[in-house]
Enzyme design. Structure first.
Site, PDB file in Angstrom:
ATOM      1  N   ASN A 105      -6.882  -4.373   5.844  1.00 19.58           N
ATOM      2  CA  ASN A 105      -7.435  -3.457   6.841  1.00 19.58           C
ATOM      3  C   ASN A 105      -7.981  -4.169   8.075  1.00 19.58           C
ATOM      4  O   ASN A 105      -9.024  -3.791   8.620  1.00 19.58           O
ATOM      5  CB  ASN A 105      -8.512  -2.572   6.211  1.00 19.58           C
ATOM      6  CG  ASN A 105      -7.983  -1.187   5.867  1.00 19.58           C
ATOM      7  OD1 ASN A 105      -7.225  -0.591   6.653  1.00 19.58           O
ATOM      8  ND2 ASN A 105      -8.356  -0.680   4.705  1.00 19.58           N
ATOM      9  N   TYR A 148      -7.704  -4.005  -1.944  1.00 14.27           N
ATOM     10  CA  TYR A 148      -7.643  -2.935  -0.950  1.00 14.27           C
ATOM     11  C   TYR A 148      -9.000  -2.922  -0.249  1.00 14.27           C
ATOM     12  O   TYR A 148      -9.983  -2.369  -0.747  1.00 14.27           O
ATOM     13  CB  TYR A 148      -7.330  -1.594  -1.612  1.00 14.27           C
ATOM     14  CG  TYR A 148      -7.288  -0.422  -0.674  1.00 14.27           C
ATOM     15  CD1 TYR A 148      -6.739  -0.539   0.605  1.00 14.27           C
ATOM     16  CD2 TYR A 148      -7.781   0.815  -1.057  1.00 14.27           C
ATOM     17  CE1 TYR A 148      -6.699   0.535   1.468  1.00 14.27           C
ATOM     18  CE2 TYR A 148      -7.742   1.907  -0.203  1.00 14.27           C
ATOM     19  CZ  TYR A 148      -7.205   1.763   1.056  1.00 14.27           C
ATOM     20  OH  TYR A 148      -7.171   2.836   1.909  1.00 14.27           O
ATOM     21  N   ASP A 179      -3.784  -4.787   1.272  1.00  9.35           N
ATOM     22  CA  ASP A 179      -4.122  -4.145   2.540  1.00  9.35           C
ATOM     23  C   ASP A 179      -5.535  -4.587   2.882  1.00  9.35           C
ATOM     24  O   ASP A 179      -6.507  -4.067   2.338  1.00  9.35           O
ATOM     25  CB  ASP A 179      -4.030  -2.625   2.374  1.00  9.35           C
ATOM     26  CG  ASP A 179      -4.473  -1.875   3.621  1.00  9.35           C
ATOM     27  OD1 ASP A 179      -4.847  -2.522   4.617  1.00  9.35           O
ATOM     28  OD2 ASP A 179      -4.445  -0.623   3.597  1.00  9.35           O
ATOM     29  N   ASN A 227       0.873  -1.165   0.000  1.00 11.79           N
ATOM     30  CA  ASN A 227       0.000   0.000   0.000  1.00 11.79           C
ATOM     31  C   ASN A 227       0.917   1.223   0.000  1.00 11.79           C
ATOM     32  O   ASN A 227       1.587   1.509   0.987  1.00 11.79           O
ATOM     33  CB  ASN A 227      -0.916   0.016   1.227  1.00 11.79           C
ATOM     34  CG  ASN A 227      -1.820   1.239   1.267  1.00 11.79           C
ATOM     35  OD1 ASN A 227      -1.423   2.340   0.912  1.00 11.79           O
ATOM     36  ND2 ASN A 227      -3.045   1.061   1.735  1.00 11.79           N
ATOM     37  N   GLU A 264      -4.008   1.485  -2.966  1.00 15.97           N
ATOM     38  CA  GLU A 264      -4.154   2.918  -2.693  1.00 15.97           C
ATOM     39  C   GLU A 264      -3.285   3.744  -3.647  1.00 15.97           C
ATOM     40  O   GLU A 264      -2.456   4.552  -3.226  1.00 15.97           O
ATOM     41  CB  GLU A 264      -3.866   3.249  -1.223  1.00 15.97           C
ATOM     42  CG  GLU A 264      -4.670   4.428  -0.748  1.00 15.97           C
ATOM     43  CD  GLU A 264      -4.630   4.666   0.754  1.00 15.97           C
ATOM     44  OE1 GLU A 264      -5.220   5.661   1.177  1.00 15.97           O
ATOM     45  OE2 GLU A 264      -4.021   3.859   1.500  1.00 15.97           O
ATOM     46  N   ASP A 278       3.244   4.997   4.607  1.00 15.92           N
ATOM     47  CA  ASP A 278       2.941   4.621   5.991  1.00 15.92           C
ATOM     48  C   ASP A 278       2.817   3.111   6.147  1.00 15.92           C
ATOM     49  O   ASP A 278       2.759   2.602   7.265  1.00 15.92           O
ATOM     50  CB  ASP A 278       1.686   5.338   6.511  1.00 15.92           C
ATOM     51  CG  ASP A 278       0.470   5.175   5.616  1.00 15.92           C
ATOM     52  OD1 ASP A 278       0.617   4.708   4.461  1.00 15.92           O
ATOM     53  OD2 ASP A 278      -0.637   5.538   6.049  1.00 15.92           O
ATOM     54  N   HIS A 279       2.787   2.397   5.034  1.00 22.97           N
ATOM     55  CA  HIS A 279       2.870   0.938   5.011  1.00 22.97           C
ATOM     56  C   HIS A 279       4.250   0.535   4.501  1.00 22.97           C
ATOM     57  O   HIS A 279       4.912   1.304   3.788  1.00 22.97           O
ATOM     58  CB  HIS A 279       1.838   0.335   4.057  1.00 22.97           C
ATOM     59  CG  HIS A 279       0.413   0.537   4.439  1.00 22.97           C
ATOM     60  ND1 HIS A 279      -0.405  -0.479   4.862  1.00 22.97           N
ATOM     61  CD2 HIS A 279      -0.359   1.657   4.436  1.00 22.97           C
ATOM     62  CE1 HIS A 279      -1.611  -0.003   5.102  1.00 22.97           C
ATOM     63  NE2 HIS A 279      -1.605   1.293   4.847  1.00 22.97           N
TER      64      HIS A 279
END
Length: 254
Positions: free
Chosen positions: A146, A105, A144, A7, A35, A241-242
């Site tokens: 989540n 995603y 991802d 991601n 993303e 951030d991933h």
């Protein structure tokens, strides 16, 4: 063969942070992106030796997925065939002789769990979609997703118990997915590993303190467990951030 999933929190943004060098260094057969946050024509990315497939969200600057592959697929499918969930660019499926590769995603339940009902509906139809594929050949799912499945999959489970990504509902859906005949490959190789995360908030120096979550996965059909060689979290890679997650397999034809 090597599979990478990442991601990137905006493909155009990460390209400005030396993405192509990271891409070359990782040298994957399949490089799956979540993303992308872009529309068609907004990025001309040169990746010699790779075919590129994109699924864009209708909403600009939101969601989106991509797969870059060295191996020409038998077929390419976008989305999951359910109109309610097919406008955010969340799924791409490539078919090969021995398997399907699916990048996903998963919708975030959002602040205050405002989108939890949408997320739960997504889980049901997406898991049904995977099962339909799995009838004909094994599935390699990445992305991802989540959700941090177990308490060891995030730094602060107690304080996050009712937050998006660690609710009982979301965790139970992941348990249900595994129960349908799938393997969480990182846990297959590292059943008790702690402090191994793939996402960190940009706030409070979370990555510096390794206060993260493991929410990025390779999940495969149980029938190809014998083909799994390694599954790793590449937390040495920065730019988002991933961080990327990696799967290496053997004996699968492309």
């Amino acid at each position: 063969m090597k599979f990478i999933s990442w991601n990137v929190n905006g493909l155009r943004a990460v390209v400005k942070k030396d993405f192509t060098t990271t891409f070359t260094d990782l040298d994957a057969d399949f490089f799956c992106i979540q993303e992308t946050k872009m529309q068609a024509g907004q990025l001309d990315l040169e990746l010699p030796g790779y075919e590129q497939y994109y699924n864009y969200a209708e909403r600009k600057g939101y969601s989106g997925t991509a797969i870059f592959t060295k191996h020409h697929p038998l077929a390419v499918t976008y989305d999951i065939g359910v109109p309610e969930y097919d406008h955010e660019g969340r799924v791409i499926t490539l078919e090969y002789p021995d398997f399907y590769l699916v990048t996903c995603y998963t919708p975030n339940s959002g602040s205050g769990l405002k989108r939890l009902d949408f997320r739960m509906g997504w889980e049901d139809v997406f898991q049904d979609y995977l099962d339909k594929l799995n009838i004909s050949k094994p599935v390699i799912l990445c992305g991802d997703l989540n959700v941090a499945h177990e308490e060891i999959d995030l730094k602060n489970p107690k304080t996050n118990h009712k937050n998006a990504g660690f609710t009982d509902d979301e965790r139970e859906k992941f348990t249900a997915l595994l129960g349908r005949g799938y393997t969480d490959t990182f846990r297959y190789f590292n059943p008790d590993a702690t402090e191994q995360y793939s996402w960190w908030s940009y706030r409070f120096h979370a990555r510096d303190n390794n206060a993260g979550w493991r929410i990025d996965y390779f999940v495969t059909s149980n029938s190809i467990q014998k083909n799994l060689e390694t599954a790793e979290i590449r937390n040495d890679v920065f730019g988002s951030d991933h961080c990327p997650v990696e799967l290496v397999t053997t004996g699968l034809n492309v």
